[in-house]
Design a protein around this motif. Structure first.
Motif, PDB file in Angstrom:
ATOM      1  N   GLU A  26      30.488 -19.971  34.386  1.00 20.44           N
ATOM      2  CA  GLU A  26      31.777 -20.588  34.034  1.00 20.44           C
ATOM      3  C   GLU A  26      32.844 -19.515  33.918  1.00 20.44           C
ATOM      4  O   GLU A  26      32.551 -18.369  33.558  1.00 20.44           O
ATOM      5  N   GLY A  70      31.465 -26.610  33.097  1.00 20.53           N
ATOM      6  CA  GLY A  70      31.847 -26.218  31.751  1.00 20.53           C
ATOM      7  C   GLY A  70      33.215 -26.785  31.313  1.00 20.53           C
ATOM      8  O   GLY A  70      33.937 -27.473  32.039  1.00 20.53           O
ATOM      9  N   ASN A  71      33.479 -26.544  30.040  1.00 24.13           N
ATOM     10  CA  ASN A  71      34.728 -27.030  29.446  1.00 24.13           C
ATOM     11  C   ASN A  71      35.938 -26.543  30.239  1.00 24.13           C
ATOM     12  O   ASN A  71      36.968 -27.220  30.304  1.00 24.13           O
ATOM     13  N   ASN A 171      32.904 -32.692  33.415  1.00 25.69           N
ATOM     14  CA  ASN A 171      31.971 -32.032  32.505  1.00 25.69           C
ATOM     15  C   ASN A 171      32.088 -32.617  31.102  1.00 25.69           C
ATOM     16  O   ASN A 171      33.205 -32.753  30.581  1.00 25.69           O
ATOM     17  N   GLU A 172      30.966 -32.978  30.508  1.00 20.26           N
ATOM     18  CA  GLU A 172      30.905 -33.423  29.100  1.00 20.26           C
ATOM     19  C   GLU A 172      32.090 -34.318  28.730  1.00 20.26           C
ATOM     20  O   GLU A 172      32.779 -34.066  27.731  1.00 20.26           O
ATOM     21  N   TRP A 177      36.143 -32.691  22.224  1.00 21.95           N
ATOM     22  CA  TRP A 177      36.719 -31.357  22.431  1.00 21.95           C
ATOM     23  C   TRP A 177      37.193 -31.153  23.872  1.00 21.95           C
ATOM     24  O   TRP A 177      37.897 -30.221  24.179  1.00 21.95           O
ATOM     25  N   HIS A 241      22.896 -32.244  28.581  1.00 18.67           N
ATOM     26  CA  HIS A 241      22.998 -30.871  28.076  1.00 18.67           C
ATOM     27  C   HIS A 241      22.303 -30.771  26.716  1.00 18.67           C
ATOM     28  O   HIS A 241      22.303 -31.742  25.960  1.00 18.67           O
ATOM     29  N   TYR A 243      21.545 -27.477  23.643  1.00 16.65           N
ATOM     30  CA  TYR A 243      21.416 -26.077  23.214  1.00 16.65           C
ATOM     31  C   TYR A 243      20.528 -26.027  21.969  1.00 16.65           C
ATOM     32  O   TYR A 243      20.514 -26.961  21.171  1.00 16.65           O
ATOM     33  N   TRP A 295      21.559 -21.148  21.894  1.00 15.78           N
ATOM     34  CA  TRP A 295      22.957 -20.766  21.636  1.00 15.78           C
ATOM     35  C   TRP A 295      23.229 -20.913  20.138  1.00 15.78           C
ATOM     36  O   TRP A 295      23.424 -22.015  19.674  1.00 15.78           O
ATOM     37  N   LEU A 318      30.774 -15.761  23.354  1.00 14.05           N
ATOM     38  CA  LEU A 318      29.429 -16.350  23.528  1.00 14.05           C
ATOM     39  C   LEU A 318      28.426 -15.309  24.029  1.00 14.05           C
ATOM     40  O   LEU A 318      27.550 -15.608  24.847  1.00 14.05           O
ATOM     41  N   ALA A 350      22.118 -22.173  31.008  1.00 11.56           N
ATOM     42  CA  ALA A 350      23.537 -21.914  30.716  1.00 11.56           C
ATOM     43  C   ALA A 350      23.593 -20.716  29.774  1.00 11.56           C
ATOM     44  O   ALA A 350      23.137 -20.828  28.652  1.00 11.56           O
ATOM     45  N   ILE A 356      26.050 -16.428  26.912  1.00 12.61           N
ATOM     46  CA  ILE A 356      24.731 -17.024  26.633  1.00 12.61           C
ATOM     47  C   ILE A 356      23.838 -16.912  27.880  1.00 12.61           C
ATOM     48  O   ILE A 356      23.435 -17.898  28.474  1.00 12.61           O
TER      49      ILE A 356
HETATM   50  O1  AHR Z   1      28.120 -23.321  28.145  1.00 19.51           O
HETATM   51  C1  AHR Z   1      29.114 -23.284  27.181  1.00 19.51           C
HETATM   52  C2  AHR Z   1      29.805 -24.636  27.002  1.00 19.51           C
HETATM   53  O2  AHR Z   1      28.902 -25.541  26.441  1.00 19.51           O
HETATM   54  C3  AHR Z   1      30.261 -25.322  28.260  1.00 19.51           C
HETATM   55  O3  AHR Z   1      31.520 -24.902  28.667  1.00 19.51           O
HETATM   56  C4  AHR Z   1      30.297 -26.753  27.857  1.00 19.51           C
HETATM   57  O4  AHR Z   1      30.074 -27.630  28.927  1.00 19.51           O
HETATM   58  C5  AHR Z   1      29.263 -26.876  26.770  1.00 19.51           C
HETATM   59  O5  AHR Z   1      29.725 -27.508  25.655  1.00 19.51           O
END
Ligand code: AHR
Length: 500
Positions: A26, A70-71, A171-172, A177, A241, A243, A295, A318, A350, A356
């Protein structure tokens, strides 16, 4: 502790899609700038890409790399990254409150992906933008020639289309957020219309629709049902997703979390079946688990730091430093995907570099492998073939995430091309060795090889000064026996055993 395992080469879960070992890069922190791209670095090639990093990525053998977020993607204008670099705008990135110089865009990333031996998995922005910009992007990347966007691509130096197959529809989008966050109904409608347009443009694309950002989201699992009902005929995968965290520093609880991952996959598999039945469809939608990793090491500190900063360019962000305990966790996560490889066809660690990530770099300095590089690499290289349905008998423990968690996490993959059975085994127990009798049925074993990752200190890390502190070595805990093999797996250890 004793265990009994049976592996029968004819009892298969599924042929693993090699994209189970995908990755993600990302525009975030130093993933791109001083990660893969650092003109002026002694290892930089003519395009400014770090050759030392390319080498480490190549060795991972990751078949796909998701990009550019990603965001980040939810407020990204892909056109900012094309044309002469000196004309590209500097933009404020709303996801991470940084400044994006746009020195790397689709051309640079595509070239890098080729050098790194990976295929692109691209995401379109369905946050701040919509169908029109998405179709322009697909036309730019995949259309041969003779149209506005494809001719512009040729003018910018790339005559041949890249023919990217795999596209993420945002994405998400369930996350408040996210820039341009939407309700499931709004997103489902937009994703479906965008999917129709993209397929109209290029019928060969495979499309990934957003599922939940994690299984604790208040909208989970209704989000999946609503979105899939709106898009089922147009999409190929639903994205999930997750973590993993160990704030409490409780190893047994931490290593039980993949049971939650397994439930998440099972629930979404059920929703896919429900929507398939409800829509009377003949199509199969599968899961793309396109963000997963540990993460938490820097997460709270990063959130604090971000609040205070003034749009920096490529800041450290990160940059979790992984330890030996995370090797065990990554091993258990990948094992979960292997066991579920009938429905999870794609998964992306990721992320890939600095953020990360299994690979770290120093600006102007070296690149090295984090601890988690190793279980990912071993699975990516050797976990190809048919996932086997193993029968496993071993004592269990009850944890917050689930009851009856097996102390031994083991998977088996049969590669009929090479005639190899590969086992990935994690001993979750902190003080007991697991002595396992493994029956090998319908398989004639002649030789055996044991690779082990172990360290006395669960917190042990790899650093630029001690890059090999946690790394695989040849083990001596595996032996062929009458009808199979015996394994001796020390407390808190990761093993790969290959039988040919
Ligand atoms: O991988 C870090 C972030 O985690 C990404 O940008 C997002 O998609 C998720 O919340």
């Amino acid at each position: 502790m004793k265990a009994r395992v049976t592996a029968n080469a004819a009892y298969a879960v599924a042929d693993i899609d090699k994209r189970l070992y995908g990755s993600f890069l990302e525009h975030l922190g130093r993933a791109v700038y001083t990660g893969i791209y650092e003109p002026g670095h002694p290892q930089a090639d003519a395009e400014g890409m770090r050759k030392d990093v390319i080498e480490l990525v190549r060795a991972l053998d990751t078949p796909i790399c998701r990009y550019p977020g990603g965001n980040f993607v939810s407020a990204y204008n892909w056109e900012d990254g094309i044309g002469p670099k000196e004309n590209r705008p500097r933009r404020l990135d709303l996801a991470w409150r940084t400044t994006e110089p746009n020195l790397v865009g689709i051309h640079e990333f595509a070239d890098w992906a080729e050098k790194a031996g990976t295929e692109m998995m691209l995401a379109v922005n369905l946050g701040s933008r919509g169908l029109d910009e998405a179709r322009a992007f697909v036309e730019y990347v995949n259309h041969p020639s003779g149209s506005y966007w494809s001719d512009l691509r040729a003018k910018n130096g790339r005559a041949q289309p890249w023919n990217c197959r795999l596209w993420c529809l945002g994405n998400e989008m369930d996350g408040p957020w996210q820039v341009g966050h939407k309700s499931a109904g709004e997103y489902g409608h937009l994703a479906n219309e965008t999917a129709k347009a993209l397929r109209g443009l290029d019928p060969t694309v495979e499309l990934v629709v957003c599922g939940s950002s994690h299984s604790n989201m208040p909208t989970y699992p209704q989000w999946e049902a609503t979105v899939l009902e709106a898009t089922y005929e147009q999409v190929d995968y639903i994205s999930l997703h997750m973590y993993f965290e160990n704030y409490e520093k409780n190893t047994a609880e931490y290593l039980a979390l993949p049971a939650k991952l397994d439930r998440y996959i099972g629930t979404v598999a059920g929703i896919i079946d429900y929507v398939k039945a409800k829509t009377r469809s003949k199509r199969d939608v599968k899961i793309s688990f396109d963000e997963w990793n540990v993460w938490y090491h820097q997460r709270k500190r990063d959130a604090e730091r971000m609040r205070g900063w003034d749009w920096p360019e490529a800041p450290r962000l990160l940059e979790d430093i992984y330890n030996f305990e995370d090797v065990l966790q990554v091993g258990c996560i990948i094992n979960t995907f292997i066991r579920r490889s009938d429905i999870v066809r794609i998964a992306c660690i990721a992320q890939l570099v600095n953020v990360i990530a299994p690979i770290m770099t120093d600006p102007g300095g070296s690149a090295w492998r984090q601890t988690i590089y190793w279980p990912f690499m071993l699975a990516s290289k050797h976990g190809r073939g048919t996932a086997l349905q193993l029968a496993v008998e071993v004592p269990t423990y009850d944890a917050a995430a689930a009851d009856k968690v097996l102390w031994l996490d083991i998977t088996g993959v049969h590669n009929s091309n090479t005639g190899t059975l590969t086992f990935f085994a994690i001993n979750r127990h902190g003080s007991e060795t697991i002595e396992a009798d493994v029956a090998l049925e319908r398989f004639a074993a002649k030789s055996i090889e044991h690779t082990i990752i172990r360290h006395d200190d669960l917190e042990a890390c790899n650093t630029k000064d001690a890059p090999d502190n946690v790394s695989p070595v040849k083990g001596n805990g595996a032996a062929l026996s009458g009808k199979g093999m015996t394994l001796s797996l020390p407390p808190h250890s990761y093993s790969m055993v290959r039988v040919t």
